[in-house]
Design a protein around this motif. Structure first.
Motif, PDB file in Angstrom:
ATOM      1  N   SER A  10       0.816  -1.215   0.000  1.00 22.49           N
ATOM      2  CA  SER A  10       0.000   0.000   0.000  1.00 22.49           C
ATOM      3  C   SER A  10       0.849   1.265   0.000  1.00 22.49           C
ATOM      4  CB  SER A  10      -0.962  -0.002   1.195  1.00 22.49           C
ATOM      5  OG  SER A  10      -0.258  -0.126   2.413  1.00 22.49           O
ATOM      6  N   ALA A  11       2.001   1.233   0.662  1.00 26.62           N
ATOM      7  CA  ALA A  11       2.877   2.402   0.681  1.00 26.62           C
ATOM      8  C   ALA A  11       3.420   2.684  -0.717  1.00 26.62           C
ATOM      9  CB  ALA A  11       4.014   2.202   1.671  1.00 26.62           C
ATOM     10  N   LEU A  12       3.826   1.631  -1.418  1.00 29.26           N
ATOM     11  CA  LEU A  12       4.321   1.800  -2.783  1.00 29.26           C
ATOM     12  C   LEU A  12       3.206   2.290  -3.693  1.00 29.26           C
ATOM     13  CD1 LEU A  12       6.434   1.538  -5.000  1.00 29.26           C
ATOM     14  CD2 LEU A  12       5.843  -0.897  -5.188  1.00 29.26           C
ATOM     15  N   TYR A  13       2.035   1.731  -3.544  1.00 28.38           N
ATOM     16  CA  TYR A  13       0.887   2.164  -4.339  1.00 28.38           C
ATOM     17  C   TYR A  13       0.655   3.669  -4.172  1.00 28.38           C
ATOM     18  CZ  TYR A  13      -3.974   2.552  -5.917  1.00 28.38           C
ATOM     19  OH  TYR A  13      -5.123   2.938  -6.559  1.00 28.38           O
ATOM     20  N   ASP A  14       0.634   4.124  -2.938  1.00 27.45           N
ATOM     21  CA  ASP A  14       0.404   5.547  -2.672  1.00 27.45           C
ATOM     22  C   ASP A  14       1.516   6.408  -3.268  1.00 27.45           C
ATOM     23  OD1 ASP A  14      -1.904   4.907  -1.310  1.00 27.45           O
ATOM     24  OD2 ASP A  14      -0.995   5.056   0.682  1.00 27.45           O
TER      25      ASP A  14
END
Length: 271
Positions: free
Chosen positions: A105-109
């Motif tokens: 999720s951090a990479l996605y954001d």
């Protein structure tokens, strides 16, 4: 078009065999440090018209300096992590083949923020599966129940967690070895669960997409089946793909899915 390609492994090399007749003036390929010489040697087996237009670089600075018009990632989760944000911030649209990387999720954001900053788009191809258009269309209605079943020959699961507990070389029966969410599947089986990730992003999300992974000694290719129940529609999709000659983990349809994105970029009609 000046096409940028990240990676020159199985998908990258298969893709190169299909580019000869396309209106591509230049191709710049980003390879890992230390892989330049091998890549140049492998280029000799590619169509001459494609090879003559190709240049290799082994660092993101040189890759960005080449100023590609359109970039395709074919190199795995680490490539998305290491290079995705820089490319999007530079204003270049990026086709992400290793969709499972977005389960982080951090990479996605980070990638979404980079795309907004660069006014670029992150394009997620369907890869080895179909029907993402109707999934994405139905998703806003909510209350979506999506189940995905991925079946591959035992050798396709070599090097994954199941190989630590099961002798895949002698497996003589169908084995359902993983049940969980698309996020869990993408994290545990990064080279085998890009389809699950694509379905999740098109549909109800990583944590509400249920995944079953299967090893089948009788399988001759990679099969993908999913079932959807939503307030607007109920349907199922069942696809049997031929595996890529260079990597049993990858369906050859994935390569053609990337080719479709390039053709859509070049042509007067996108479909």
């Amino acid at each position: 078009m000046h096409l940028g390609v990240i990676g020159f492994g199985n998908i990258g090399k298969e893709l190169f065999m299909l580019l000869e007749d396309l209106d591509i003036a230049r191709i710049t390929v980003l390879v890992r440090p230390g892989r330049m010489e091998a890549a140049v040697e492998q280029l000799e087996s590619m169509p001459q018209a494609v090879a003559a237009r190709t240049t290799f670089v082994d660092g993101i600075t040189a890759f960005l300096a080449a100023q590609s018009d359109f970039v395709v990632e074919t190199a795995g989760h680490d490539a998305v992590l290491n290079y995705g944000a820089d490319i999007l911030k530079s204003g270049v649209d990026l086709v992400v083949v290793s969709i499972g990387a977005l389960a982080d999720s951090a990479l996605y954001d980070t990638l979404v923020a980079a795309a907004r900053m660069g006014k670029a788009r992150m394009i997620l191809p369907p890869g080895a599966v179909g029907g993402l258009d109707i999934l994405a269309g139905l998703a806003p209605a909510g209350d979506m129940q999506l189940r995905y079943f991925g079946t591959k020959p035992p050798k396709a699961w070599a090097g994954t967690p199941v190989a630590q507990t099961v002798d895949l070389d002698t497996l003589d029966h169908v084995l359902e070895f993983f049940r969980g969410t698309a996020r869990e599947a993408a994290c545990a089986y990064p080279k085998n669960a890009n389809v699950a990730a694509a379905l999740a992003l098109a549909g109800g999300g990583f944590d509400d997409t249920h995944v079953t992974l299967i090893a089948d000694p009788a399988a001759t290719g990679n099969s993908h089946r999913y079932e959807l129940i939503s307030p607007l529609a109920t349907f199922s999709v069942d696809i049997a793909n031929k595996a890529s000659g260079g990597n049993v983990k990858t369906s050859l349809a994935t390569v053609y899915s990337v080719l479709r994105e390039i053709r859509n970029r070049l042509g007067p009609i996108a479909i």
